[in-house]
Motif scaffolding. Structure first.
Motif, PDB file in Angstrom:
ATOM      1  N   LEU B 103       0.834  -1.208   0.000  1.00 14.23           N
ATOM      2  CA  LEU B 103       0.000   0.000   0.000  1.00 14.23           C
ATOM      3  C   LEU B 103       0.869   1.258   0.000  1.00 14.23           C
ATOM      4  O   LEU B 103       1.736   1.426   0.839  1.00 14.23           O
ATOM      5  CB  LEU B 103      -0.908   0.006   1.225  1.00 14.23           C
ATOM      6  N   GLY B 104       0.612   2.130  -0.973  1.00 13.81           N
ATOM      7  CA  GLY B 104       1.356   3.384  -1.035  1.00 13.81           C
ATOM      8  C   GLY B 104       2.648   3.283  -1.819  1.00 13.81           C
ATOM      9  O   GLY B 104       3.306   4.289  -2.047  1.00 13.81           O
ATOM     10  N   ARG B 105       3.066   2.085  -2.199  1.00 12.45           N
ATOM     11  CA  ARG B 105       4.299   1.944  -3.020  1.00 12.45           C
ATOM     12  C   ARG B 105       4.177   0.703  -3.891  1.00 12.45           C
ATOM     13  O   ARG B 105       5.054  -0.161  -3.934  1.00 12.45           O
ATOM     14  CB  ARG B 105       5.525   1.874  -2.112  1.00 12.45           C
ATOM     15  N   GLU B 106       3.046   0.633  -4.604  1.00 19.26           N
ATOM     16  CA  GLU B 106       2.746  -0.488  -5.471  1.00 19.26           C
ATOM     17  C   GLU B 106       3.712  -0.519  -6.649  1.00 19.26           C
ATOM     18  O   GLU B 106       4.088   0.538  -7.159  1.00 19.26           O
ATOM     19  CB  GLU B 106       1.315  -0.363  -6.007  1.00 19.26           C
ATOM     20  N   ARG B 108       4.572  -0.465 -10.364  1.00 21.70           N
ATOM     21  CA  ARG B 108       3.747   0.261 -11.330  1.00 21.70           C
ATOM     22  C   ARG B 108       4.034  -0.104 -12.769  1.00 21.70           C
ATOM     23  O   ARG B 108       5.101  -0.590 -13.101  1.00 21.70           O
ATOM     24  CB  ARG B 108       3.967   1.767 -11.143  1.00 21.70           C
TER      25      ARG B 108
END
Lengths: 313, 500
Positions: B103-106, B108
């Motif tokens: 969460l918050g640093r998936e 990409r």
């Protein structure tokens, strides 16, 4: 794998209900399962479905957007007025109308985020204000005289009404945003746990701004389509749209307490309502009775959905 | 001496009306487990929240590996390699394990706009495998047990490559076996040079695990001492600032007749053929691992869950409990496991919370007589030493121990014959714990039958007259106070002992 199937069924229980509803209607009415009838239903639902998709975004964050009906009317009136009275041309007028809708979304978000006003109250206020602006702008009278560029958006391409293409386009775009993008992930995160999200470095404020702007844009787009379809902007159009959109989203699995909902659910939810009305019309049920039946089906669908989710646990 | 990993200098933090942290300076080193002890409200959590970026300090400096850092946000703390595992599990129940970990640093795709779900699942699985855990990373958090959720939290912290991991009472919801897995993990992280700061109320754990113990009291650091130079008694003394004579004050009450008799209770898969009885004046401890069916038994006795099979006799008469309302009327009370979610109306006053059951008793013609309620309340506040400025105070603002006392006061108002307490002292400071134990003894002495569920073996051993042990829904063993020992209870709870 088993987990994936479980999660899918849970997230898409609306589809199951849709099938359960379609089977008896097909058996009872020979007109139900015909291309023409289904296209009619699709046209009727497409506009509500677009609003329901936007509503789902707000519901997932644990909020709600009651202003959608008024925003639809405002956008429709502005587009028609700017195109005809101000002579801006159809497309600039439409874009400005959508910008105005987005502005209402920004106001909603600002009140919710900075003013810490509960979404129900904040959007209730803009619901009244946007309706008022529409009445002021139109002086309470319809605005007609739209050109073909405008009415094209309610015409047919092949045999398929244009609003259906618009719905498909909106659904695809919002699907990617909600279920594939980082932003979509954060919408669910904020709805599931705002403090947790904040601690994970997510800004709940940004997410909410995004969500209410998307909801307002969807409502605005619905307003443009309604205007095109009626060949005129009606100051009272979109009344009650917020309730249809909330009902459709919830039927499609969105939770009023946040954290759950999907684009597919919003669309299937709207289709459930649409197919039910259509079926009742085909079966020649008087319209007063239809209201009662719709209410009962809504309760059954929500209970069924709850039971299925419990079972799958 | 090795250079410090973390150095706090003169940290000060005040909240309206409270000086939460007063001029605290503290150092922690690479590859050590530093225990942080102190009563609730001593400022431990506030200090750690400053460190993890939840809110800024009013003044003071923080150095990390020799560099002064300014921790402005939780995200900044994460980037610096400081992870905090919060007391209230900070996971999103509607999202999957993998989504929560990243969460918050998936990972990409497509210019950073889309989530690379495949990569996320693979990375999360690798992490879960590395920790030797056995649930799928695509499972929703809401489908996991509390213990499994805790493990996800730890996986999340580890995934940050953290230099400093802060654990705020990580074991309060874990069974002993699960705690052992966690401790093994903590030790191996220590080997790898990670600094672990560990907040706990459990003295045994502090002494088993930590290299040094820092004790806080009233917002100040009382002292930091190598663990080997300390005893439990000295730590407790430092925490409370006075000598605490008896850890588990146990009064011997006169044990009377059987008041509650449960026969072959069965409910789903969680409770299978459980039979036992409770006597007046008796405190019975119910031990077992988390998920062994203890809470379910309590809920059945309280009419909160349906009974598939079996019978319950209260004072010799068979009773059918269909709802908590009936159970309360018959004189059965339950202090629930989850204080905040099931026990309290957090936003309401001490008065409303404590007197909710009293209203009906004192009401006349449907009107509440507040003068009587208040008279009773003042008595209860004194009797239970509930520390609150006034009866108007919102329960949310009380410490855990005082919150628990408010709930117990609620039950005293109706004077039940049987009182069930599920994890009554979880997350509560040492002094309040002792007060609650004393209170239980006093209630038993007055003829109440008490069933206490607890995951803390010392508590079970210290308080109970008789001990029942459950495992996988069945009652595995029963010990008298004299027979019981930590080993015997654990053997029964983990299935190394044949059913007796």
């Amino acid at each position: 794998m088993k987990q994936t199937i479980l999660n899918f069924t849970r997230a898409n229980s609306g589809l199951v209900i849709l099938f359960l509803l379609a089977i008896p209607l097909t058996l009872l009415s020979p007109d139900f399962l015909t291309g023409n009838n289904l296209l009619t239903v699709a046209l009727q639902v497409s506009m509500i479905a677009i609003t329901a998709i936007g509503m789902t975004f707000a519901l997932i964050t644990g909020g709600v957007d009651l202003s959608v009906g008024s925003v639809a009317a405002l956008a429709g009136a502005l587009a028609a007025g700017l195109a005809t009275r101000s002579g801006l041309g159809t497309y600039p007028a439409m874009l400005l109308a959508l910008a105005a809708a987005a502005a209402v979304g920004l106001v909603n978000a600002a009140m919710i985020v900075w003013g810490r006003i509960p979404p129900f109250v904040a959007t209730l206020a803009t619901m009244a204000a946007a309706r008022g602006l529409t009445l002021v702008y139109t002086q309470g009278k319809p605005i007609s005289g739209l050109d073909e560029q405008f009415t094209f958006w309610a015409s047919e391409l092949g045999k398929i009404p244009v609003p259906i293409f618009v719905l498909v386009f909106v659904a695809l775009v919002t699907y990617v945003i909600l279920h594939r993008s980082l932003f979509g992930n954060y919408i669910f995160a904020v709805g599931g746990g705002e403090e947790t999200s904040r601690l994970a470095g997510i800004s709940p404020a940004k997410v909410k701004f995004g969500v209410y702007v998307i909801s307002a844009l969807c409502a605005g787009l619905t307003g443009l389509l309604l205007t095109a379809r009626l060949w005129s902007a009606q100051p009272n159009s979109g009344t009650g749209l917020e309730l249809d959109a909330i009902a459709a989203s919830v039927l499609g699995g969105a939770s009023l307490s946040g954290g759950a909902g999907s684009v597919v659910g919003a669309v299937t939810g709207t289709f459930i309502v649409g197919i039910l009305s259509n079926g009742l019309n085909l079966l020649e049920v008087p319209s007063y009775n239809q209201q009662v039946i719709k209410g009962l089906v809504f309760i059954v669908a929500v209970v069924l959905d709850y039971v299925m989710k419990q079972r799958l646990k | 001496m090795t250079p410090s990993r973390l150095q706090l200098e003169h940290i000060v933090k005040s909240f309206p009306g409270v000086l939460a942290v007063q001029d605290v300076s503290l150092e922690a080193y690479p590859g050590e487990i530093l225990a942080l002890a102190g009563e609730n409200g001593a400022g431990k959590s506030t200090l750690m929240n400053i460190l993890s970026g939840s809110f800024p300090a009013d003044s003071g400096k923080i150095w990390l590996d020799g560099v002064e850092v300014n921790i402005t946000s939780p995200r900044r703390a994460q980037e610096l390699g400081i992870a905090m595992i919060h007391q209230e599990l900070a996971l999103i129940p509607q999202m999957t394990v993998a989504q929560n970990i990243f969460l918050g640093r998936e990972p990409r795709l497509a210019a950073g706009l889309l989530v690379d779900t495949k990569k996320m699942v693979i990375q999360a699985q690798a992490l879960i495998d590395q920790l030797g855990l056995d649930f799928p990373v695509t499972a929703l958090i809401s489908d996991l047990s509390i213990a499994q959720r805790q493990m996800v939290e730890i996986a999340k912290a580890i995934s940050f490559q953290s230099r400093v991991i802060i654990l705020d009472e990580p074991t309060s919801a874990l069974s002993e076996r699960e705690s052992d897995i966690l401790f093994a993990l903590m030790r191996s992280l220590r080997e790898q040079g990670v600094t672990l700061i560990y907040i706990s109320h459990r003295m045994e754990e502090i002494f088993n695990l930590s290299d040094r113990v820092a004790v806080m009291r009233d917002g100040q650091l009382v002292g930091v001492t190598p663990t080997k130079d300390l005893t439990i008694q000295t730590v407790v003394q430092m925490m409370v600032g006075r000598e605490l004579k008896d850890f588990f004050p146990k009064k011997q009450a006169e044990i009377g007749d059987v008041i509650l008799d449960a026969r072959e209770l069965r409910s789903g898969k969680r409770v299978r053929d459980v039979s036992f009885s409770l006597r007046r004046g008796e405190i019975v401890g119910l031990a077992g691992l988390v998920g062994s069916g203890r809470t379910e038994v309590a809920r059945i006795l309280f009419g909160a869950d349906p009974l598939d099979h079996g019978e319950i006799k209260l004072a010799g008469r068979i009773v059918h409990l269909h709802s908590p309302e009936e159970a309360i009327r018959l004189g059965i009370g339950l202090v629930t496991e989850d204080r905040k979610a099931q026990g309290l109306f957090l936003g309401q006053s001490v008065r409303s919370n404590a007197s909710v059951l009293l209203f009906e008793k004192l009401a006349q013609l449907g009107f509440i007589l507040y003068s009587k309620v208040d008279a009773w309340m003042r008595g209860a506040v004194t009797q239970l030493t509930i520390r609150t400025p006034n009866l108007e105070q919102k329960v949310r603002n009380l410490s855990g121990g005082n919150q628990q006392k408010v709930i117990i006061a609620r039950w005293l108002a109706v004077n039940p014959q049987v009182l069930i307490l599920d994890e009554p002292t979880r997350g509560i400071d040492v002094a309040s714990k002792a007060e609650i134990h004393t209170l239980m003894s006093e209630l038993a002495a007055k003829g109440m039958a008490i069933l206490m569920i607890s995951s803390e073996l010392p508590e079970i051993l210290g308080v109970s007259d008789r001990i029942l042990v459950m495992r996988e829904g069945r009652l595995m063993a029963e010990f008298s106070r004299a027979e019981a020992s930590q080993d015997r209870i654990m053997q029964a709870a983990t299935g190394q002992l044949a059913a007796g």
